[in-house]
Design an enzyme around this catalytic site. Sequence first.
Site, PDB file in Angstrom:
ATOM      1  N   LYS A 124       1.003  -1.257  -0.373  1.00 45.10           N
ATOM      2  CA  LYS A 124      -0.002  -0.313  -0.224  1.00 45.10           C
ATOM      3  C   LYS A 124       1.073   1.103   0.011  1.00 45.10           C
ATOM      4  O   LYS A 124       2.259   1.038   0.788  1.00 45.10           O
ATOM      5  CB  LYS A 124      -1.268   0.054   1.133  1.00 45.10           C
ATOM      6  CG  LYS A 124      -2.193   0.930   1.321  1.00 45.10           C
ATOM      7  CD  LYS A 124      -3.477  -0.063  -0.479  1.00 45.10           C
ATOM      8  CE  LYS A 124      -4.481   0.724   0.270  1.00 45.10           C
ATOM      9  NZ  LYS A 124      -5.498   0.545  -0.333  1.00 45.10           N
ATOM     10  N   ASP A 164      -7.060   4.413  -5.185  1.00 38.36           N
ATOM     11  CA  ASP A 164      -7.592   4.623  -3.760  1.00 38.36           C
ATOM     12  C   ASP A 164      -8.609   5.610  -3.891  1.00 38.36           C
ATOM     13  O   ASP A 164      -8.253   6.475  -4.122  1.00 38.36           O
ATOM     14  CB  ASP A 164      -6.717   3.739  -2.382  1.00 38.36           C
ATOM     15  CG  ASP A 164      -7.344   3.370  -1.056  1.00 38.36           C
ATOM     16  OD1 ASP A 164      -7.930   2.428  -0.659  1.00 38.36           O
ATOM     17  OD2 ASP A 164      -7.618   3.545   0.494  1.00 38.36           O
TER      18      ASP A 164
END
Length: 445
Positions: A124, A164
């Site tokens: 991430k 995201d």
Amino acid sequence: MRAEVAAAFEKVKARDPNQTEFLQAVEEVFDSLGPLFEKYPHYVKVLEAICEPERVIQFRVPWLDDKNKMQVNRGFRVQFNQAIGPYKGGLRFHPSVNLSIIKFLGFEQIFKNALTTLPMGGGKGGSDFDPKGKSDAEVMRFTQSFMTELSRYIGPDVDVPAGDIGVGGREIGYMYGQYKRMQGDHSGVLTGKGHGWGGSLIRPEATGFGCVYALKNCVDEFGISLEGKKVLISGSGNVAQYAAIKCKEFGAQVLTFSDSNGTIFEPNGFSDEQIQHVLDIKNNKRGRVADYKSSTVQFLQGTRPWGVAAADVALPCATQNEISKEDAENLIKAGVKYIFEGANMPSTPEAIEVFKGNKAVFFPAKAANAGGVAVSGLEMAQNSARYFWTREEVDNKLKTIMESIWKACSETAKELGHEGDYQLGANCAGFKIVADAMIAQGYVL
């Protein structure tokens, strides 16, 4: 927790005592693993390695605003675990981003990716940059600077970021253009690209669609129809939008959307045209839900959707920890029986206890919102093959993956003696896949 698990968690806390979100994510997984270790005790030895990232990268991102003034943000990439494939996970651009949040998201991503059964590890990244209120030129300058640094650490067989919160098609496009200019090749280094230049059909819709496909698998198993069911949705971004569209396709009534300013509530449900109006406001005008107008809408300023009306289903699609214990109690009082998490870790531990204590069906984010990364994996496959699948082909593959995730969570919970505990099923099923790979490859002895 078992003694070995408790000791491992204490070591994580001692190393990172101030990383609240990360510790919450680790504890949530650890709390579920007892039945797995009772049946397969050799997996305990993986705990310490699996909650320590393989690599943590932090860097500065300088860029010029429209007034020609230098601004500086922080960039992050956490490459958490590559036991089953290249690091895979999104990039989040939001003022709240810090290392704790990126580590929590990366840790969740390990098990989410494993549940898809596709060969993807967990990672991430992101930045504390806020795209809201910025011009297209400012966003482009920031993303180009961000990618200039990030490009050193990623590649189609190493680490493949995606979008995201705050990172949609515009941001992916700017970053991909910068990567190509620097590397001189057209490779599948990012997912969420536009169709026609490496992107997959259904990718923008995948997280929202996948969440509702998981819900549909659940109610089908119980012999219940979604027709006429009332649905509370939080958020108004990509996940919320496409979850609403898919709910409508199955005949459900979508009652709410929200953002940080409040909630819009349509007592009779949003029509297809009204949902498209919300999409236009958010995607094209980059406005707020308060800009939505109709003769029946109620705008509830400073309010989240939980408990604004009687409902059957809650789909939290905004951000982490958006459902508190009080919110969960309000949802139960409102008659909600199904909570499927479209966002990452949107329910606090106390809220989850309320759901499970009242026999509601709680399907956690690492399973419910895995559709997005699943189609990202399909995009990677198409890039490697230099080939495109049709919309129908991708959608059918997504449906199959979400069905397999539902079955894995349901059957694992049943196998371990906790039938109906889909949180436990998701954590144990994902953990087992990754642990098997780590042990086989000699990551742990």
